[in-house]
Design a protein around this motif. Structure first.
Motif, PDB file in Angstrom:
ATOM      1  N   ARG A 146       0.841  -1.197   0.000  1.00 37.58           N
ATOM      2  CA  ARG A 146       0.000   0.000   0.000  1.00 37.58           C
ATOM      3  C   ARG A 146       0.880   1.253   0.000  1.00 37.58           C
ATOM      4  O   ARG A 146       1.770   1.396   0.829  1.00 37.58           O
ATOM      5  CB  ARG A 146      -0.910   0.015   1.241  1.00 37.58           C
ATOM      6  CG  ARG A 146      -1.908   1.150   1.225  1.00 37.58           C
ATOM      7  CD  ARG A 146      -2.718   1.181   2.511  1.00 37.58           C
ATOM      8  NE  ARG A 146      -3.836   2.091   2.394  1.00 37.58           N
ATOM      9  CZ  ARG A 146      -3.750   3.414   2.598  1.00 37.58           C
ATOM     10  NH1 ARG A 146      -2.600   3.951   2.938  1.00 37.58           N
ATOM     11  NH2 ARG A 146      -4.817   4.177   2.461  1.00 37.58           N
ATOM     12  N   TYR A 168       0.364  -5.642  -5.184  1.00 38.91           N
ATOM     13  CA  TYR A 168      -0.808  -4.931  -4.666  1.00 38.91           C
ATOM     14  C   TYR A 168      -1.848  -4.690  -5.763  1.00 38.91           C
ATOM     15  O   TYR A 168      -3.051  -4.778  -5.525  1.00 38.91           O
ATOM     16  CB  TYR A 168      -0.381  -3.593  -4.059  1.00 38.91           C
ATOM     17  CG  TYR A 168      -1.508  -2.829  -3.411  1.00 38.91           C
ATOM     18  CD1 TYR A 168      -1.923  -3.139  -2.120  1.00 38.91           C
ATOM     19  CD2 TYR A 168      -2.175  -1.812  -4.085  1.00 38.91           C
ATOM     20  CE1 TYR A 168      -2.961  -2.445  -1.515  1.00 38.91           C
ATOM     21  CE2 TYR A 168      -3.220  -1.119  -3.489  1.00 38.91           C
ATOM     22  CZ  TYR A 168      -3.601  -1.436  -2.207  1.00 38.91           C
ATOM     23  OH  TYR A 168      -4.643  -0.755  -1.622  1.00 38.91           O
ATOM     24  N   ASN A 172      -3.690 -10.110  -6.671  1.00 38.49           N
ATOM     25  CA  ASN A 172      -4.537 -10.355  -5.512  1.00 38.49           C
ATOM     26  C   ASN A 172      -5.194 -11.725  -5.538  1.00 38.49           C
ATOM     27  O   ASN A 172      -5.767 -12.156  -4.536  1.00 38.49           O
ATOM     28  CB  ASN A 172      -5.603  -9.254  -5.409  1.00 38.49           C
ATOM     29  CG  ASN A 172      -4.989  -7.947  -4.937  1.00 38.49           C
ATOM     30  OD1 ASN A 172      -4.505  -7.855  -3.829  1.00 38.49           O
ATOM     31  ND2 ASN A 172      -4.988  -6.940  -5.797  1.00 38.49           N
ATOM     32  N   ALA A 178      -5.145  -5.918  -1.671  1.00 32.93           N
ATOM     33  CA  ALA A 178      -6.079  -4.808  -1.914  1.00 32.93           C
ATOM     34  C   ALA A 178      -7.395  -5.049  -1.185  1.00 32.93           C
ATOM     35  O   ALA A 178      -7.995  -4.122  -0.635  1.00 32.93           O
ATOM     36  CB  ALA A 178      -6.315  -4.652  -3.421  1.00 32.93           C
TER      37      ALA A 178
END
Length: 206
Positions: A146, A168, A172, A178
């Motif tokens: 992040r 990120y 996923n 996320a």
């Protein structure tokens, strides 16, 4: 200080909590070691059930501590229990920080068949209990990658930054960072930077 779950920003948390309360769920701390060991089989089943449909069916040890109900050490164990059937729907193991002045919500799992909102309900109830005990703050733990793209300091390793950005933004399906970020953001946390230490002149392989 001042956290009361009021206002529009906490509307989602309140809605999940009310749904679980209407379903007859309650959050209970299991502090007795003998009782914890007695629940080990059921908690392991919930743990495995929660991970069973993911790409990685075991926790990533880089990011998560191993959960062993037989040796929680200084962790605290909280469970969500159905008051009618006494079945456990989910659990949270919190790890101490700063000499017990703070706690990390490190391991939390639920049954795939659990009522909607079990984990946010668990988070809210445990936060409220810790607050009553005078705990300073809780950590919702890391969200890898992040804001990593905003770190452009002179000593930043561009390859590591690119890999975390890729993870990120696009990986996923392997580990949903996320999605974790979106879930944790519902609790309006104060984000703090964490750093990854890498060896100078590292290679792609390292």
């Amino acid at each position: 200080d001042g956290l009361d779950w009021k206002g529009k920003s906490f509307e989602w948390v309140r809605r999940q909590t009310h749904a679980c309360e209407r379903a007859g769920l309650q959050v209970v701390e299991i502090a007795d070691q003998e009782t914890q060991i007695g629940l080990a089989s059921e908690l392991s089943q919930i743990h495995d059930d929660d991970l069973s449909e993911r790409v990685y069916s075991r926790p990533l040890r880089l990011l998560e501590g191993e959960f062993d109900c037989h040796s929680l050490n200084r962790r605290r164990l909280f469970v969500v229990r159905d008051t009618a059937s006494q079945r456990i729907e989910g659990f949270l193991a919190a790890s101490p920080m700063s000499g017990g002045h703070a706690w990390a919500f490190e391991t939390y799992r639920k049954r795939r068949s659990a009522p909607r909102g079990v984990i946010p309900f668990l988070f809210r109830k445990v936060v409220d209990q810790l607050k009553q005990e005078g705990v300073d703050h809780v950590s919702l733990c890391l969200v890898p990658g992040r804001s990593v793209v905003s770190d452009c300091t002179a000593h930043t390793d561009r390859r590591v930054r690119w890999i975390l950005k890729l993870w990120y933004g696009h990986l996923n399906f392997l580990f949903n960072t996320a999605g974790q970020d979106f879930f944790k953001s519902r609790f309006r946390p104060r984000y703090e930077p964490r750093y990854l230490c890498v060896y100078p002149y590292n290679s792609v392989f390292s």
